[in-house]
Design an enzyme around this catalytic site. Structure first.
Site, PDB file in Angstrom:
ATOM      1  N   HIS B  65      41.233  67.662  89.060  1.00 14.84           N
ATOM      2  CA  HIS B  65      40.604  67.407  87.856  1.00 14.84           C
ATOM      3  C   HIS B  65      39.941  66.131  88.139  1.00 14.84           C
ATOM      4  O   HIS B  65      40.538  64.953  88.203  1.00 14.84           O
ATOM      5  CB  HIS B  65      41.590  67.344  86.438  1.00 14.84           C
ATOM      6  CG  HIS B  65      42.252  68.559  86.522  1.00 14.84           C
ATOM      7  ND1 HIS B  65      41.608  69.581  85.601  1.00 14.84           N
ATOM      8  CD2 HIS B  65      43.338  69.119  86.998  1.00 14.84           C
ATOM      9  CE1 HIS B  65      42.436  70.594  85.567  1.00 14.84           C
ATOM     10  NE2 HIS B  65      43.607  70.332  86.407  1.00 14.84           N
ATOM     11  N   LEU B  66      38.332  66.213  88.068  1.00 10.46           N
ATOM     12  CA  LEU B  66      37.752  64.860  88.213  1.00 10.46           C
ATOM     13  C   LEU B  66      37.047  64.459  86.954  1.00 10.46           C
ATOM     14  O   LEU B  66      36.516  63.401  86.827  1.00 10.46           O
ATOM     15  CB  LEU B  66      36.659  64.994  89.560  1.00 10.46           C
ATOM     16  CG  LEU B  66      37.112  65.499  90.738  1.00 10.46           C
ATOM     17  CD1 LEU B  66      36.107  65.455  91.750  1.00 10.46           C
ATOM     18  CD2 LEU B  66      38.512  64.606  91.179  1.00 10.46           C
ATOM     19  N   ASN B  97      37.510  72.288  83.831  1.00  9.43           N
ATOM     20  CA  ASN B  97      37.539  72.043  82.457  1.00  9.43           C
ATOM     21  C   ASN B  97      37.234  70.730  82.019  1.00  9.43           C
ATOM     22  O   ASN B  97      37.891  69.798  81.535  1.00  9.43           O
ATOM     23  CB  ASN B  97      39.217  72.382  82.205  1.00  9.43           C
ATOM     24  CG  ASN B  97      40.092  71.204  82.814  1.00  9.43           C
ATOM     25  OD1 ASN B  97      39.794  70.925  84.014  1.00  9.43           O
ATOM     26  ND2 ASN B  97      41.163  70.865  82.502  1.00  9.43           N
ATOM     27  N   HIS B 235      49.679  76.082  90.663  1.00  7.10           N
ATOM     28  CA  HIS B 235      50.996  75.403  90.473  1.00  7.10           C
ATOM     29  C   HIS B 235      52.219  76.133  89.936  1.00  7.10           C
ATOM     30  O   HIS B 235      52.465  75.993  88.889  1.00  7.10           O
ATOM     31  CB  HIS B 235      50.624  74.279  89.153  1.00  7.10           C
ATOM     32  CG  HIS B 235      49.881  74.726  88.290  1.00  7.10           C
ATOM     33  ND1 HIS B 235      49.903  75.864  87.342  1.00  7.10           N
ATOM     34  CD2 HIS B 235      48.599  74.032  87.622  1.00  7.10           C
ATOM     35  CE1 HIS B 235      48.963  75.870  86.426  1.00  7.10           C
ATOM     36  NE2 HIS B 235      48.129  74.763  86.600  1.00  7.10           N
ATOM     37  N   ASN B 281      51.879  70.391  82.822  1.00  6.12           N
ATOM     38  CA  ASN B 281      51.903  71.590  82.535  1.00  6.12           C
ATOM     39  C   ASN B 281      51.587  72.322  83.746  1.00  6.12           C
ATOM     40  O   ASN B 281      50.352  72.294  84.245  1.00  6.12           O
ATOM     41  CB  ASN B 281      50.964  71.750  81.337  1.00  6.12           C
ATOM     42  CG  ASN B 281      51.354  73.217  80.737  1.00  6.12           C
ATOM     43  OD1 ASN B 281      52.297  73.932  81.118  1.00  6.12           O
ATOM     44  ND2 ASN B 281      50.531  73.781  80.102  1.00  6.12           N
ATOM     45  N   ASP B 308      47.072  69.328  91.620  1.00  4.82           N
ATOM     46  CA  ASP B 308      46.796  69.208  90.324  1.00  4.82           C
ATOM     47  C   ASP B 308      46.451  67.907  89.599  1.00  4.82           C
ATOM     48  O   ASP B 308      47.050  67.536  88.477  1.00  4.82           O
ATOM     49  CB  ASP B 308      47.928  70.059  89.440  1.00  4.82           C
ATOM     50  CG  ASP B 308      47.350  70.313  88.017  1.00  4.82           C
ATOM     51  OD1 ASP B 308      46.089  70.392  87.750  1.00  4.82           O
ATOM     52  OD2 ASP B 308      48.340  70.815  87.424  1.00  4.82           O
ATOM     53  N   HIS B 312      44.675  60.599  83.477  1.00  2.00           N
ATOM     54  CA  HIS B 312      44.513  60.350  82.011  1.00  2.00           C
ATOM     55  C   HIS B 312      44.663  58.614  81.936  1.00  2.00           C
ATOM     56  O   HIS B 312      45.224  57.884  82.670  1.00  2.00           O
ATOM     57  CB  HIS B 312      45.742  60.824  81.327  1.00  2.00           C
ATOM     58  CG  HIS B 312      45.724  62.332  81.329  1.00  2.00           C
ATOM     59  ND1 HIS B 312      44.641  62.976  80.605  1.00  2.00           N
ATOM     60  CD2 HIS B 312      46.405  63.462  81.721  1.00  2.00           C
ATOM     61  CE1 HIS B 312      44.776  64.231  80.691  1.00  2.00           C
ATOM     62  NE2 HIS B 312      46.011  64.437  81.355  1.00  2.00           N
TER      63      HIS B 312
END
Lengths: 323, 437
Positions: B65-66, B97, B235, B281, B308, B312
């Protein structure tokens, strides 16, 4: 008094963190404090000059008032903050709230919060003592302590007793704190309720699980009856409150069938006619109002010990000294 | 004409050619120009001494996730691509996302272009399955593929609607891309915070049972079997999930699957004390699940190791557990974790690690690389298996620090990452030996 030498450590986050001896020392400290509330002038200078913030992110009447009486009867300076009137509604984070309080140089925070772990979160981030007045579905240690004191008052001991916690154990911080405290003091512990309201793997904590109230009453010497919140019905955990009362309600008929006198506790507020019938709540088995009285003494004891007071000095402290 | 690179005397481990031996590799014009036991440097060649180092086809992480666009305070495409390179990866697949979600050719093209501008690891966009990730109707898959998308997924959310999943698995076959799904039946525990079990009960946190994942994995497998489409399961964390995938493969279902480094080495116990840096998750599960994921990685039920990587901001993780977001960063710890806690513990051998982190990701997602055969793309990872290091989150090139591995002492680290024949990252260490001619 010196908080750095508190026999409980800096904070009271949960009974899971305490030893049996520490729990007993809180109960024993509460004994002499009970009498203060019976005096005409209900005030001793034990915590004179201490600043305590009661930080309640969830609505509470009984617990908040009980803490406030305990603080005032020990002569602490107190401030109440309710979430609805605080900067929390303006989007301030919990950690910022804590830091701002800390910047005003306080000694203790009594916090209730809707998130499990919130008390520990705060305790790890500020140097003041943190007392957990209920965090999410995790722990409510002072409630369990006052339950233990009330059971000991009436049964003379905790060790070897059979105590069953009845109702919505899944969502209950009272249940978790009671389980830890009772087990550490040598009681046998059971839980009873609809399987939909039993936490997964609860037996691994060392408790027995009953699914029928009749079995629990047959087994137990003490019942601690939990409040069933209306929202559990909306969540589908139980089909209706009426059915809950019929199957799991503690009634005088059911108690009459017990092989022994059963002591009945309830942490309040009660839903009469749901988890407990009025004739039980108001009857000879009930010690529900004794719990409320003991709540003030237990909270005085916790405040006193966290402030660095010693159990053996509590008797002298209430005579007017600052210990 | 760009500079040539000669990687001299490294242990070249390339399962795509069954190769494990000391070799020289000449990279020119962005490609592997030659691979041999002794290659003399042509003119204008920079020689890199790789003696004692492991040289592998470039590692590829198919699940990162970038955060750009919309979450640039957590990560940008550029910072993520640099973090990937620093982690030994030559390519990553960026999940859609973002905010707005990557559900049209313009946004896919933006990510691809920003990825090229970063001049670090390659960034391959993954498009959404559904418009707005809302789970209702198919996004313009063909146009997104034309713009550079290498797969589709609604990751972060499962595809709840079975018909939509069926249509995606059918439609994607026109483009030869996998449909990646985050398998989770949300209705079973919409507010779940961590694995269901004793730790969750003690902490008073709502649990997520394995069945949430298992139900969805089985449904996806059935739809893959129905349609013949390529299902990629993200995952995988449960023992039954691993077994279901193993059985599906034995029936010939076109399914590939990922294991994340954290699900290979951590259990739910890491959450105790409300550690938000262990909140993710699917959640960290029980030891029996970890054992099953490790076994699945070894026997090939799980094809791919993917991090994954989920950055954050520290403010977001500095919160009560249930208020903290899911996810951990993984790009800069994956190689060390997998070498130390999976390879060195004998779960898989080095060749299988390269298979799971390079060859299979390239094959499953149809990407260049995954091999050092002459004529293939010049993407190479150079690792030092002897390097001992301590994870220092403050030193990450990622913009975020949310790792449960801070302070872990690891054995084995990337030392040089080469993309298209150019070094895009090298370790600032005394033991990197290099001389130019």
């Amino acid at each position: 008094m010196n908080p750095s030498v508190s026999s409980l450590g800096k904070d009271l986050v949960g009974l899971e963190d305490l030893s049996g001896d520490q729990i007993i020392s809180i109960l024993d400290t509460a004994e002499p404090f009970k009498e203060i509330s019976e005096r005409r002038i209900k005030k001793v200078p034990v915590l004179r000059g201490k600043t305590i913030v009661n930080l309640f992110f969830e609505a509470s009447t009984r617990t908040r008032v009980s803490f406030e009486f305990a603080e005032k009867r020990l002569s602490a300076d107190t401030v109440n903050i309710a979430a609805s009137g605080s900067s929390v509604v303006k989007g301030e984070t919990l950690v910022d709230t804590a830091r701002n309080l800390e910047a005003m140089r306080i000694d203790m925070v009594v916090m209730r919060h809707g998130s499990s772990g919130a008390a520990r979160f705060l305790a790890e981030r500020i140097p003041s003592s943190v007392i957990n007045a209920g965090d999410g579905q995790h722990e409510h240690p002072t409630q369990a302590l006052l339950d233990l004191l009330t059971i000991r008052d009436h049964m003379g001991r905790i060790e070897g007793l059979r105590v069953c916690i009845v109702g919505d154990v899944l969502h209950s911080r009272v249940a978790r704190s009671n389980i830890y405290g009772l087990l550490k003091l040598g009681a046998e512990v059971a839980v009873c309720g609809p399987p939909t309201l039993m936490p997964p793997a609860i037996q691994e904590l060392g408790v027995t699980a009953f699914t029928r109230i009749e079995e629990a009453i047959e087994w137990a010497g003490v019942l601690n009856v939990l409040r069933l919140q209306l929202e559990r019905m909306h969540g589908g955990f139980v089909p209706s409150l009426r059915e809950y009362n019929r199957i799991w309600g503690v009634s005088s008929q059911r108690l009459a069938a017990a092989p022994r006198d059963v002591l009945v506790l309830h942490p309040g507020p009660m839903n009469r006619g749901v988890e407990i019938d009025s004739d039980v709540a108001d009857g000879p088995h009930s010690v529900i109002l004794n719990q409320v009285t003991n709540g003030v003494a237990i909270r005085m004891a916790v405040l006193y010990l966290l402030a660095g007071g010693r159990q053996e000095s509590a008797e002298a402290a209430k005579q007017g000294g600052e210990a | 004409m760009s500079e040539k690179l000669l990687l001299k005397g490294g242990r070249v481990l390339d399962p795509s050619q069954d190769l494990d031996g000391v070799r020289d590799i000449l990279l020119a014009d962005g490609m592997v120009a030659a691979l041999g036991e002794q290659i003399d440097a042509p003119e204008d060649t920079r020689i890199i001494d790789c003696a004692g180092l492991l040289v592998t086809p470039g590692l590829i992480d198919v699940h990162v996730h970038l955060r750009e666009p919309g979450g640039e305070h957590k990560e940008t495409i550029a910072s993520g691509a640099r973090a990937a390179a620093a982690g030994g990866f030559t390519a990553v697949c960026a999940m859609p996302n973002t905010d707005p979600a990557m559900d049209d050719p313009a946004s896919v093209g933006f990510v691809a272009a920003e990825g090229r501008r970063a001049q670090a690891a390659r960034v391959y966009p993954v498009g959404c399955i559904s418009v707005g990730r809302s789970g209702e109707r198919l996004a313009p898959v063909g146009e997104m593929v034309d713009a550079g998308a290498v797969a589709i997924t609604d990751d972060g959310s499962p595809v709840t609607n079975s018909l939509l999943m069926r249509l995606a698995l059918e439609y994607a076959q026109s483009f030869g891309i996998p449909v990646a799904d985050h398998p989770e039946d949300l209705s079973l525990s919409p507010a779940g915070q961590m694995n269901e079990g004793l730790v969750a009960t003690r902490l008073g946190l709502k649990g997520k049972p394995n069945a949430m994942e298992d139900i969805h994995i089985l449904r996806d497998i059935m739809l893959a079997e129905l349609t013949g489409g390529h299902l990629h399961l993200q995952h995988v964390s449960t023992r039954f999930g691993v077994e279901s995938i193993r059985q599906a493969k034995s029936r010939g279902v076109h399914v590939t699957a990922e294991a994340s480094p954290h699900h290979l080495v951590l259990t739910e116990d890491a959450v105790d004390g409300y550690r938000t840096e262990a909140k993710m998750n699917p959640p960290l599960r029980a030891q029996t699940d970890v054992d099953a994921v490790r076994a699945g990685l070894a026997d090939g039920a799980l094809d791919i190791i993917a991090t994954d990587h989920a950055p954050h901001h520290y403010d977001e993780k500095e919160a009560a557990f249930e208020d903290a977001p899911n996810g951990i960063v993984g790009l800069e710890t994956a190689v060390g974790i997998v070498l130390t806690r999976v390879v060195n513990e004998g779960v898989i051998d080095l060749a299988t690690m390269v298979e799971r982190m390079s060859c299979q990701p390239a094959r499953a997602f149809g990407l260049p690389g995954g091999t050092l055969a002459e004529g293939s793309v010049g993407d190479v990872s150079v690792l030092d298996l002897d390097a001992q290091w301590t994870v220092d989150a403050a030193a990450f090139l990622s913009k975020s620090r949310n790792t449960p591995f801070a302070g872990w002492v690891l054995q084995g680290a990337p030392v040089r990452t080469i993309v298209g024949g150019k070094t895009v990252w090298e370790a600032a260490r005394e033991d990197v030996r290099e001389d130019a001619t």
